[in-house]
Scaffold this motif. Structure first.
Motif, PDB file in Angstrom:
ATOM      1  N   SER A 125      -1.456  -0.034   5.706  1.00  0.00           N
ATOM      2  CA  SER A 125      -1.868   1.343   5.402  1.00  0.00           C
ATOM      3  C   SER A 125      -1.331   1.821   4.060  1.00  0.00           C
ATOM      4  CB  SER A 125      -1.392   2.291   6.511  1.00  0.00           C
ATOM      5  OG  SER A 125       0.026   2.276   6.598  1.00  0.00           O
ATOM      6  N   PHE A 126      -0.402   1.083   3.452  1.00  0.00           N
ATOM      7  CA  PHE A 126       0.141   1.471   2.151  1.00  0.00           C
ATOM      8  C   PHE A 126      -0.659   0.870   0.996  1.00  0.00           C
ATOM      9  CE2 PHE A 126       3.834   2.369   4.771  1.00  0.00           C
ATOM     10  CZ  PHE A 126       4.379   3.496   4.176  1.00  0.00           C
ATOM     11  N   GLY A 127      -1.633   0.034   1.297  1.00  0.00           N
ATOM     12  CA  GLY A 127      -2.443  -0.545   0.242  1.00  0.00           C
ATOM     13  C   GLY A 127      -1.712  -1.580  -0.587  1.00  0.00           C
ATOM     14  N   VAL A 128      -1.017  -2.493   0.089  1.00  0.00           N
ATOM     15  CA  VAL A 128      -0.289  -3.543  -0.607  1.00  0.00           C
ATOM     16  C   VAL A 128      -0.969  -4.892  -0.382  1.00  0.00           C
ATOM     17  CG1 VAL A 128       1.884  -2.299  -0.297  1.00  0.00           C
ATOM     18  CG2 VAL A 128       1.258  -4.089   1.337  1.00  0.00           C
ATOM     19  N   LYS A 129      -0.592  -5.866  -1.197  1.00  0.00           N
ATOM     20  CA  LYS A 129      -1.001  -7.245  -0.980  1.00  0.00           C
ATOM     21  C   LYS A 129       0.150  -7.945  -0.260  1.00  0.00           C
ATOM     22  CE  LYS A 129      -2.580 -11.448  -3.333  1.00  0.00           C
ATOM     23  NZ  LYS A 129      -2.919 -12.070  -4.645  1.00  0.00           N
ATOM     24  N   ILE A 130      -0.171  -8.702   0.783  1.00  0.00           N
ATOM     25  CA  ILE A 130       0.866  -9.311   1.605  1.00  0.00           C
ATOM     26  C   ILE A 130       0.831 -10.828   1.482  1.00  0.00           C
ATOM     27  CG2 ILE A 130       1.747  -9.609   3.954  1.00  0.00           C
ATOM     28  CD1 ILE A 130       0.520  -6.901   4.648  1.00  0.00           C
ATOM     29  N   LEU A 131       1.965 -11.399   1.119  1.00  0.00           N
ATOM     30  CA  LEU A 131       2.175 -12.845   1.151  1.00  0.00           C
ATOM     31  C   LEU A 131       3.171 -13.121   2.272  1.00  0.00           C
ATOM     32  CD1 LEU A 131       2.872 -13.462  -2.671  1.00  0.00           C
ATOM     33  CD2 LEU A 131       0.685 -13.009  -1.550  1.00  0.00           C
TER      34      LEU A 131
END
Length: 368
Positions: free
Chosen positions: A196-202
């Motif tokens: 919901s924070f609009g991040v890219k996740i690795l």
């Protein structure tokens, strides 16, 4: 004074002393019939307090919390041991002659000599974090650290004291790349919230549900069997940690502590991170090499540290690492919330009741 006791065979006359001895024997037998639960040490007091509350109406279950130095002499009186932050070595375990189960009020068992427990016929178990709310609590703490570091929490407090407005300049979590190092229960809960924070996740983990990790572009939905792999943009294994660190703005350490992971956040790892990258640790202090982290902060290559755990606990409030304004430290409370601790108290209490009645133990995960 004498008392008459009648049975179907004969009539007996016994003295007050004999009667006292009789009742003392009965009390001793009742005490021995109890199932006794030991909580080790004074830290994390809500764990034993909540468990006592849960078992209040069951007088045949005894719950004690003892100081560390008395445990080696008294551990032989207990059926269940909840270790908390104590280290149970082979010498202490050898004295646990009555012990049936050693468990953790959570997941970390690095302080228990599991081989020694196995050799003495004692089962060792953890409480899985997914169903108790512990993982969710830790994930929320990780986000607290991220926001606190990005918005410069310590510097803001200084600005308030100096009556300054509009300073410092912070940053947003939106648009950042977050590397979850260890995609277990906590990592999954963190990924759910980060979306919901609009991040890219690795993320990296030992084994993914799919046969071949999709290291650079997660195109397939892979939340089968509750793995929530579709939340991850790039998946990798251990050999990818330096590459992922290089591409991330924030690294969150969620690994289990063991011989393979101890000191994994070392000089090589930190130097592979982006200059100014943030490091968050909600797992165990020993995963971070202290000297490397300190030097990274001192040089400015490491942009900030948020950690709920320390290299030695309780943490030294005069430790020089706290001189840096971009360091946030909390007293090992990521999983210590009303919700998670009440849930884990129920697990421990239910296990004690099940052990007392001879039923199979549920709600725990054996490691031996």
């Amino acid at each position: 004074m004498f008392f008459r006791f009648h049975n179907s065979v004969n009539l007996k006359i016994i003295s007050a002393r004999q009667l006292g001895n009789f009742w003392n024997t009965q009390k001793r037998n009742m005490c021995e019939a109890r199932t006794r639960v030991l909580f080790c040490g004074p830290h994390f007091p809500a764990s034993h307090n909540y468990t006592k509350e849960y078992l209040h109406n069951y007088p045949f279950i005894q719950v004690d919390d003892l100081p560390f130095d008395s445990i080696p002499d008294l551990i032989g009186n207990y059926d269940i041991c909840v270790v908390k932050s104590m280290r149970l070595n082979s010498d202490v375990i050898a004295r646990a002659t009555r012990m049936k189960l050693i468990m953790q009020y959570g997941v970390g068992l690095e302080g228990v000599d599991i081989d020694a427990a196995t050799n003495h016929g004692i089962k060792v178990a953890r409480i899985p974090s997914a169903k108790t709310g512990n993982a969710a609590s830790c994930a929320e703490m990780a986000i607290y650290f991220m926001l606190g570091l990005l918005r410069k929490q310590n510097e803001m407090q200084i600005a308030v004291r100096l009556k300054k407005l509009g300073d410092p300049i912070g940053d947003t979590l939106f648009g950042k790349t977050v590397f979850i190092l260890g995609y277990g229960n906590i990592g999954i809960e963190l990924a759910k919230r980060l979306r919901s924070f609009g991040v890219k996740i690795l993320a990296t983990k030992r084994n993914w549900a799919s046969s071949v990790p999709n290291r650079f572009n997660s195109t397939e939905p892979a939340s089968q069997n509750g793995t929530y792999e579709d939340l991850v943009d790039e998946k990798g294994c251990h050999e990818d940690i330096y590459e992922f660190a290089k591409k991330s703005d924030i690294v969150v350490c969620c690994l289990t502590m063991n011989s393979e992971t101890a000191g994994i956040i070392n000089k090589n790892f930190i130097s592979s991170m982006r200059k100014g990258g943030l490091l968050v640790n909600i797992a165990r202090g020993g995963l971070l090499d202290y000297k490397s982290v300190y030097e990274g902060l001192e040089s400015g290559h490491l942009g900030g540290l948020g950690t709920d755990v320390a290299w030695t606990e309780p943490f030294d409030p005069n430790d020089p690492i706290l001189k840096f304004p971009n360091v946030l430290l909390t007293p090992h409370v990521a999983g210590v919330t009303e919700s998670s601790y009440r849930s884990m108290a129920k697990v421990v209490g239910d296990v004690a009741l099940q052990l007392h009645s001879g039923k199979p133990l549920t709600g725990i995960e054996y490691v031996n």
